[in-house]
Design a protein around this motif. Sequence first.
Motif, mmCIF file in Angstrom:
data_model
loop_
_atom_site.group_PDB
_atom_site.id
_atom_site.type_symbol
_atom_site.label_atom_id
_atom_site.label_comp_id
_atom_site.label_asym_id
_atom_site.label_seq_id
_atom_site.Cartn_x
_atom_site.Cartn_y
_atom_site.Cartn_z
ATOM 1 N N VAL A 78 -4.787 -61.494 60.981
ATOM 2 C CA VAL A 78 -5.379 -60.768 59.714
ATOM 3 C C VAL A 78 -4.568 -60.804 58.134
ATOM 4 C CG1 VAL A 78 -5.938 -58.298 59.055
ATOM 5 C CG2 VAL A 78 -6.274 -59.157 61.346
ATOM 6 N N PHE A 79 -5.560 -61.748 57.152
ATOM 7 C CA PHE A 79 -5.034 -61.374 56.228
ATOM 8 C C PHE A 79 -4.981 -60.151 55.073
ATOM 9 C CE2 PHE A 79 -5.711 -65.480 57.420
ATOM 10 C CZ PHE A 79 -4.439 -65.849 57.024
ATOM 11 N N THR A 80 -4.137 -60.062 54.237
ATOM 12 C CA THR A 80 -4.190 -58.286 53.711
ATOM 13 C C THR A 80 -3.575 -58.733 52.261
ATOM 14 O OG1 THR A 80 -1.663 -57.970 54.566
ATOM 15 C CG2 THR A 80 -3.137 -57.479 55.962
ATOM 16 N N MET A 81 -3.324 -57.693 51.930
ATOM 17 C CA MET A 81 -3.102 -58.004 50.021
ATOM 18 C C MET A 81 -2.276 -56.510 49.209
ATOM 19 S SD MET A 81 -6.264 -57.176 48.156
ATOM 20 C CE MET A 81 -7.449 -58.647 48.862
ATOM 21 N N PRO A 82 -1.580 -56.660 48.891
ATOM 22 C CA PRO A 82 -0.678 -55.289 48.040
ATOM 23 C C PRO A 82 -2.173 -54.648 47.540
ATOM 24 C CG PRO A 82 0.207 -57.446 47.463
ATOM 25 C CD PRO A 82 -1.276 -58.355 48.055
ATOM 26 N N GLU A 83 -0.849 -52.954 47.587
ATOM 27 C CA GLU A 83 -1.883 -52.582 47.210
ATOM 28 C C GLU A 83 -2.418 -52.514 45.593
ATOM 29 O OE1 GLU A 83 -2.638 -47.056 47.088
ATOM 30 O OE2 GLU A 83 -0.408 -48.728 48.148
ATOM 31 N N GLU A 84 -1.522 -53.038 44.317
ATOM 32 C CA GLU A 84 -1.977 -52.905 43.239
ATOM 33 C C GLU A 84 -2.695 -54.059 43.542
ATOM 34 O OE1 GLU A 84 2.723 -53.491 43.976
ATOM 35 O OE2 GLU A 84 0.848 -53.866 45.553
ATOM 36 N N LEU A 85 -3.395 -54.723 43.763
ATOM 37 C CA LEU A 85 -4.279 -56.176 43.477
ATOM 38 C C LEU A 85 -5.383 -55.384 44.779
ATOM 39 C CD1 LEU A 85 -5.101 -58.861 42.509
ATOM 40 C CD2 LEU A 85 -4.341 -59.403 45.273
ATOM 41 N N ARG A 86 -5.184 -54.424 45.170
ATOM 42 C CA ARG A 86 -6.636 -54.279 45.222
ATOM 43 C C ARG A 86 -7.870 -53.031 44.183
ATOM 44 N NH1 ARG A 86 -4.077 -50.487 50.471
ATOM 45 N NH2 ARG A 86 -3.431 -51.687 51.471
#
Length: 221
Positions: A78-86
């Motif tokens: 599962v690939f995730t991203m930081p909340e700031e990027l959302r």
Amino acid sequence: MLNSNLSQYKIDEVEKMLHCRDPKYGFLTYKCFECSTTKTVPLACKSRICSQCGKKYADQWADELANRLFAVPHRHMVFTMPEELRVLFEADQSLFKVLMDAVSNTMQQMLKDKHRAVPGIVCVLHPYGKELNLNPHVHVLLTEGGLTKAGEWVPVSFLEYGVLRRIWQYQLLSMVRRVLPRSVENKQLIDKLFREHKDGFYVYAKRRVSKPRHIASYIGR
């Protein structure tokens, strides 16, 4: 009041789901010519977001996928991203395509650089989290190995996750930066995400998949 940012097809899907199996919106009546017994069956909505109808589509997709998978060990990641990027993805949902391409590039780079092989990759986008908040992440079924240009299979059972996280961060931020409007704010955000996440972006790498069909059902829900 409906959110003006919602596309029409999303509104239509929700409307269909709300009227699923409501006879006011269509039904079939069956009659036995011998005993004259009748039975009325309300029509299903066939919406993919319906808890009843959508499961059928997910199961069908999982079956088709399972039949196409290579008969080799797979890994669920599962690939995730930081909340700031959302925030960027909420403003521009065309970035979801960039997200998927970045995942594919990451895994191909991991195996090509060291093993000169191309892996089999199935990517499934989940735009939302369990609480229906915007939380774009990508589920991946990855073959433990890949094919060389000569068509030879190279098994790869070990991945350096520290390297994987940094490649994932580089691929995603580099590709997002290329498509974003050039502005001071966007540049500062990308630079900040590189600077504050020196270990890369988190990738949840689960153990080897023994039953790909079960994982296909899970990620295709």
